[in-house]
Write a protein that holds these residues in place. Structure first.
Motif, short mmCIF file in Angstrom:
data_model
loop_
_atom_site.label_atom_id
_atom_site.label_comp_id
_atom_site.label_asym_id
_atom_site.label_seq_id
_atom_site.Cartn_x
_atom_site.Cartn_y
_atom_site.Cartn_z
N MET A 1 22.60 -41.73 27.35
CA MET A 1 21.16 -41.83 27.57
C MET A 1 20.78 -41.20 28.90
SD MET A 1 18.29 -42.68 26.43
CE MET A 1 16.63 -43.11 26.92
N ILE A 2 21.55 -41.47 29.93
CA ILE A 2 21.27 -40.91 31.25
C ILE A 2 21.34 -39.39 31.21
CG2 ILE A 2 22.12 -40.75 33.63
CD1 ILE A 2 23.13 -43.63 33.32
N SER A 3 22.37 -38.86 30.58
CA SER A 3 22.52 -37.40 30.51
C SER A 3 21.42 -36.77 29.68
CB SER A 3 23.90 -37.04 29.95
OG SER A 3 24.06 -37.57 28.64
N SER A 4 20.99 -37.45 28.60
CA SER A 4 19.90 -36.92 27.77
C SER A 4 18.60 -36.85 28.56
CB SER A 4 19.71 -37.79 26.53
OG SER A 4 20.89 -37.82 25.75
N LEU A 5 18.32 -37.88 29.33
CA LEU A 5 17.12 -37.89 30.16
C LEU A 5 17.17 -36.79 31.21
CD1 LEU A 5 16.51 -41.72 30.67
CD2 LEU A 5 15.17 -40.13 29.27
N LEU A 6 18.34 -36.59 31.80
CA LEU A 6 18.49 -35.52 32.79
C LEU A 6 18.23 -34.15 32.15
CD1 LEU A 6 21.65 -36.66 34.82
CD2 LEU A 6 19.28 -36.56 35.63
N GLY A 7 18.79 -33.95 30.95
CA GLY A 7 18.56 -32.69 30.25
C GLY A 7 17.10 -32.49 29.91
N ASN B 1 30.63 -35.61 26.25
CA ASN B 1 29.32 -35.66 25.58
C ASN B 1 28.15 -35.65 26.57
OD1 ASN B 1 29.83 -35.42 22.88
ND2 ASN B 1 30.01 -37.60 22.50
N PRO B 2 28.20 -36.45 27.65
CA PRO B 2 27.11 -36.38 28.62
C PRO B 2 26.91 -34.99 29.21
CG PRO B 2 28.37 -38.39 28.95
CD PRO B 2 29.13 -37.58 27.94
N ALA B 3 28.00 -34.31 29.53
CA ALA B 3 27.87 -32.95 30.06
C ALA B 3 27.24 -32.02 29.03
CB ALA B 3 29.25 -32.42 30.47
N LEU B 4 27.63 -32.19 27.76
CA LEU B 4 27.07 -31.36 26.69
C LEU B 4 25.57 -31.61 26.52
CD1 LEU B 4 27.64 -29.35 24.37
CD2 LEU B 4 28.06 -31.34 22.91
N MET B 5 25.16 -32.87 26.61
CA MET B 5 23.74 -33.19 26.44
C MET B 5 22.88 -32.57 27.54
SD MET B 5 23.56 -34.71 23.62
CE MET B 5 24.93 -33.64 23.20
N LEU C 1 20.14 -29.86 26.05
CA LEU C 1 18.73 -30.20 26.20
C LEU C 1 18.10 -29.43 27.36
CD1 LEU C 1 18.57 -34.04 25.52
CD2 LEU C 1 17.74 -32.19 24.07
N GLY C 2 18.84 -29.30 28.45
CA GLY C 2 18.30 -28.59 29.62
C GLY C 2 18.04 -27.12 29.34
N GLY C 3 18.78 -26.55 28.39
CA GLY C 3 18.60 -25.13 28.09
C GLY C 3 17.65 -24.84 26.96
N THR C 4 17.02 -25.88 26.40
CA THR C 4 16.07 -25.70 25.29
C THR C 4 14.64 -25.67 25.82
OG1 THR C 4 17.55 -26.89 23.78
CG2 THR C 4 15.25 -26.64 23.11
N PRO C 5 13.83 -24.67 25.46
CA PRO C 5 12.44 -24.61 25.92
C PRO C 5 11.67 -25.87 25.51
CG PRO C 5 13.08 -22.55 24.89
CD PRO C 5 14.19 -23.51 24.63
N LEU D 1 16.97 -39.65 22.12
CA LEU D 1 16.00 -40.45 22.85
C LEU D 1 15.38 -41.57 22.04
CD1 LEU D 1 14.14 -37.67 24.90
CD2 LEU D 1 16.14 -39.04 25.52
N VAL D 2 15.64 -41.62 20.72
CA VAL D 2 15.09 -42.69 19.88
C VAL D 2 16.21 -43.47 19.20
CG1 VAL D 2 13.58 -43.26 17.95
CG2 VAL D 2 12.95 -41.40 19.49
N LEU D 3 16.96 -42.81 18.30
CA LEU D 3 17.96 -43.50 17.51
C LEU D 3 19.15 -43.97 18.35
CD1 LEU D 3 18.92 -44.33 14.68
CD2 LEU D 3 19.93 -42.05 14.44
N GLN D 4 19.70 -43.07 19.14
CA GLN D 4 20.91 -43.40 19.89
C GLN D 4 20.72 -44.51 20.91
OE1 GLN D 4 23.71 -40.23 21.35
NE2 GLN D 4 22.98 -40.93 23.34
N PRO D 5 19.70 -44.46 21.80
CA PRO D 5 19.55 -45.53 22.78
C PRO D 5 19.29 -46.89 22.15
CG PRO D 5 17.68 -44.03 22.87
CD PRO D 5 18.72 -43.38 22.02
N ALA D 6 18.51 -46.93 21.07
CA ALA D 6 18.24 -48.20 20.40
C ALA D 6 19.53 -48.78 19.83
CB ALA D 6 17.21 -48.01 19.30
N GLY D 7 20.31 -47.94 19.14
CA GLY D 7 21.54 -48.41 18.55
C GLY D 7 22.59 -48.81 19.57
N LEU D 8 22.75 -48.00 20.61
CA LEU D 8 23.76 -48.32 21.62
C LEU D 8 23.38 -49.56 22.42
CD1 LEU D 8 24.82 -44.80 22.98
CD2 LEU D 8 25.86 -46.19 21.18
#
Length: 315
Positions: free
Chosen positions: A175-181, A44-48, A52-56, A133-140
């Motif tokens: 969360m870390i992978s999402s921020l990197l993306g 999942n981290p690799a996918l994120m 995200l990194g490939g989205t304008p 960046l909102v729902l997942q980090p708060a819940g985890l």
């Protein structure tokens, strides 16, 4: 409608494979946990990072983002109030239930539907960003904290507890992978091929691993509808398939005055069923597993007519 049906057939086929593997006793409950852990910590981290990194960046921070955030926050608040005040669920169970009611299947189902029904894969990005960046980090963060407390960790000073609470999301792999993306998208940085190719390869494991693990659970666990009280599963599914798309449509149409294609996009995305990630989280933290599984099952089945109706009305 071909894209909607194709997406569901693909998902159902892989889930069925997981159930068949379990039926043939090629994998047991421990294997299901292993698949979920590898998906959570590695795939999942690799996918994120790659998604995200490939989205304008302009697509990430569009007006659609406001509608997505509004629908997620509204549904989450409703579920939390009901779960705590009416059903008296524990904080960890409330998080999994909230995920079941608000966390849409933006990855393995949302991407093909965005491609075939909406005609643009990037339209899924605002909801994906909202969740990551909102729902997942708060819940985890809540799940991490409650799991730590349940494990009998030694008492901490007030300062240590505050510091741990603030930094907890940033020690989570997703969360870390999402921020990197997100950083990659904002800066326009292109990963070297020696880095990007392995990430795409590993990220490609995420969706099939989650679906197979879910299929194993369907075969080895109680039948859907027999694990959790029907009224609680029904609440999560009703919020997911009815309330969330209605909120997204209302905000998009009445407050943001979105164009018809943009309004169709935010409504369809909000009406997607509960994501398989929720089951992975439930297995990882050992809370609300049956609730997550049943919500995913029923929301996936019932979302087909819901998406068809939305496409007919707004398409």
């Amino acid at each position: 409608m071909t894209g909607v049906l194709a997406g569901f057939v693909t998902i159902g086929s892989v889930i069925g494979l997981g159930a068949l593997i379990a039926h043939l006793r090629l994998i047991d409950e421990q294997g299901q946990v292993l698949l979920s852990r590898v998906a959570f910590f590695v795939a999942n981290p690799a996918l994120m990072i790659t998604v995200l990194g490939g989205t304008p960046v302009t697509q990430l921070f569009s007006a659609n983002l406001v509608a997505s955030i509004s629908s997620v926050v509204t549904v989450s608040v409703i579920y939390v109030l009901a779960a705590r005040l009416v059903f008296r669920r524990t904080p960890s169970e409330v998080v999994i239930g909230t995920f079941s009611a608000a966390y849409v299947n933006a990855g393995n189902l949302g991407l093909p539907i965005a491609a075939y029904v909406l005609g643009d894969v990037s339209l899924i990005a605002p909801m994906l960003l909202t969740q990551l960046l909102v729902l997942q980090p708060a819940g985890l963060a809540v799940l991490d904290l409650t799991s730590r407390a349940a494990s009998g960790t030694a008492a901490e000073s007030a300062r240590a507890r505050v510091l741990r609470l603030v930094t907890q999301p940033f020690r989570n792999p997703l969360m870390i992978s999402s921020l990197l993306g997100l950083v990659i998208s904002v800066t326009g940085f292109r990963l070297p091929r020696l880095v990007a190719d392995p990430l795409h390869l590993v990220g490609g494991m995420a969706v099939p691993m989650m679906l197979i693990a879910y299929g194993v659970s369907l075969r080895l666990g109680p039948r859907p509808g027999r694990g959790e009280p029907p009224v609680q599963v029904g609440l999560a599914v009703g919020l997911k398939l009815v309330v969330q798309p209605l909120i997204a449509w209302a905000v998009g149409a009445l407050l943001l005055d979105l164009s018809r294609p943009a309004l169709l996009a935010v409504t369809v995305v909000a009406a997607l069923p509960t994501a398989q990630n929720v089951f992975t989280f439930a297995v990882r933290y050992r809370h609300g597993t049956l609730l997550a599984r049943d919500a995913i099952f029923f929301s996936t089945v019932l979302s087909v007519p819901v998406l068809v109706i939305i496409a007919a009305l707004l398409g």
